[in-house]
Design an enzyme around this catalytic site. Structure first.
Site, mmCIF file in Angstrom:
data_model
loop_
_atom_site.group_PDB
_atom_site.id
_atom_site.type_symbol
_atom_site.label_atom_id
_atom_site.label_comp_id
_atom_site.label_asym_id
_atom_site.label_seq_id
_atom_site.Cartn_x
_atom_site.Cartn_y
_atom_site.Cartn_z
ATOM 1 N N GLU A 1 0.815 -1.223 0.000
ATOM 2 C CA GLU A 1 0.000 0.000 0.000
ATOM 3 C C GLU A 1 0.847 1.269 0.000
ATOM 4 O OE1 GLU A 1 -2.906 -0.340 -0.670
ATOM 5 O OE2 GLU A 1 -4.014 -1.763 0.582
ATOM 6 N N HIS B 1 -2.660 2.698 8.737
ATOM 7 C CA HIS B 1 -3.702 2.066 7.933
ATOM 8 C C HIS B 1 -4.044 0.734 8.583
ATOM 9 C CE1 HIS B 1 -5.914 0.124 4.786
ATOM 10 N NE2 HIS B 1 -4.937 -0.713 4.496
ATOM 11 N N HIS C 1 -7.193 -2.593 9.091
ATOM 12 C CA HIS C 1 -8.439 -3.246 8.695
ATOM 13 C C HIS C 1 -9.242 -3.487 9.973
ATOM 14 C CE1 HIS C 1 -6.486 -5.019 4.761
ATOM 15 N NE2 HIS C 1 -6.312 -3.722 4.891
ATOM 16 N N TYR D 1 -20.527 14.047 18.450
ATOM 17 C CA TYR D 1 -19.675 15.223 18.199
ATOM 18 C C TYR D 1 -18.212 14.843 17.956
ATOM 19 C CZ TYR D 1 -17.399 15.272 22.789
ATOM 20 O OH TYR D 1 -16.625 14.970 23.863
ATOM 21 N N HIS E 1 -12.506 -2.478 2.436
ATOM 22 C CA HIS E 1 -11.074 -2.598 2.694
ATOM 23 C C HIS E 1 -10.717 -2.273 4.155
ATOM 24 C CE1 HIS E 1 -6.758 -1.642 1.084
ATOM 25 N NE2 HIS E 1 -6.735 -2.053 2.350
ATOM 26 N N TYR F 1 -7.883 24.027 20.698
ATOM 27 C CA TYR F 1 -7.122 23.304 21.722
ATOM 28 C C TYR F 1 -5.776 22.864 21.182
ATOM 29 C CZ TYR F 1 -11.351 22.729 24.573
ATOM 30 O OH TYR F 1 -12.469 22.926 25.328
HETATM 31 ZN ZN LIG Z 1 -5.115 -2.541 3.523
#
Ligand SMILES: [Zn+2]
Length: 212
Positions: free
Chosen positions: A74, A93, A95, A114, A156, A209
């Site tokens: 990726e 990243h 899953h 929120y 994904h 903040y």
């Molecule tokens: Zn992936």
């Protein structure tokens, strides 16, 4: 390699923490951090428990890798997010189960709570599906992250970005928590959503903040 050793170790620690905190299982996700002339990313096909700092792969801004290991498949969306976003120094990243459940339904996370504003806006978008590792997926991810620090990837997983590995990981955990709460809400009923005005107020408050 010596001058990046500490950062490489933090990438390994972040990948291990991703699994320990339950937002990823096995080898499916990946973690990267920006360096002066490109970025460092977890390698392809190596369990995090066996990954040493020297296994972390360095890529330049065009995606050329140096070292003995192959980068995560990726790597393209990592490269393109760093190119598009000067505010991003780290990317997680995963899953993660709840975020990925919503992503499999092609459902973004709307303003049902929120804290959705922690990702930078009034919703957390879901990027359209494209085959993993492709330029098309990368293009979809960069677009879904416009004005945001997190997005879902259809069928994904999810991406969270930050100014540091710690903030990217914390945001990934928050997105997974929100995904679980939203999933629980839509199992029971259809939650009413907060207004655009209210979400803009919360985003402004988080930004004032410095960090939410
Ligand atoms: Zn992936």
């Amino acid at each position: 390699m010596n001058d990046t050793r500490a950062l490489r170790a933090r990438i390994v620690a972040t990948a291990l923490a991703m699994n320990a905190q339950g937002i990823n299982r096995g080898k499916s996700g990946n973690v990267s951090a920006r360096i002066d002339d490109g970025f460092l990313i977890t390698p392809s096909a190596l369990p995090y428990e066996e990954t040493k700092p020297r296994d972390i792969v360095a890529l330049d801004g065009t995606g050329n890798a140096t070292g003995g290991r192959k980068p995560s498949s990726e790597w393209r969306f990592h490269r393109d997010i760093y190119a598009a976003r000067a505010d991003v120094a780290a990317i997680v990243h995963a899953h993660s189960p709840f975020a990925t459940t919503l992503a499999c339904l092609e459902r973004p996370i709307p303003a049902f709570h929120y804290m959705v504003a922690v990702a930078g806006g009034g919703d957390i978008r879901c990027a359209p599906y494209a085959t993993f590792g492709t330029q098309t997926l990368s293009d979809h991810a960069v677009a879904a992250l416009d004005g945001r620090r997190a997005c879902l990837l259809a069928h994904h997983g999810m991406i969270a970005v930050g100014a540091s590995l710690g903030s990217a990981l914390a945001l990934a955990v928050e997105v997974e928590t929100l995904a679980e709460m939203y999933w629980r809400s839509i199992v029971v009923g259809e939650p009413t959503l907060l207004s655009d005005d209210e979400m803009a107020r919360v985003v402004a408050r988080f930004e004032s903040y410095g960090k939410p």
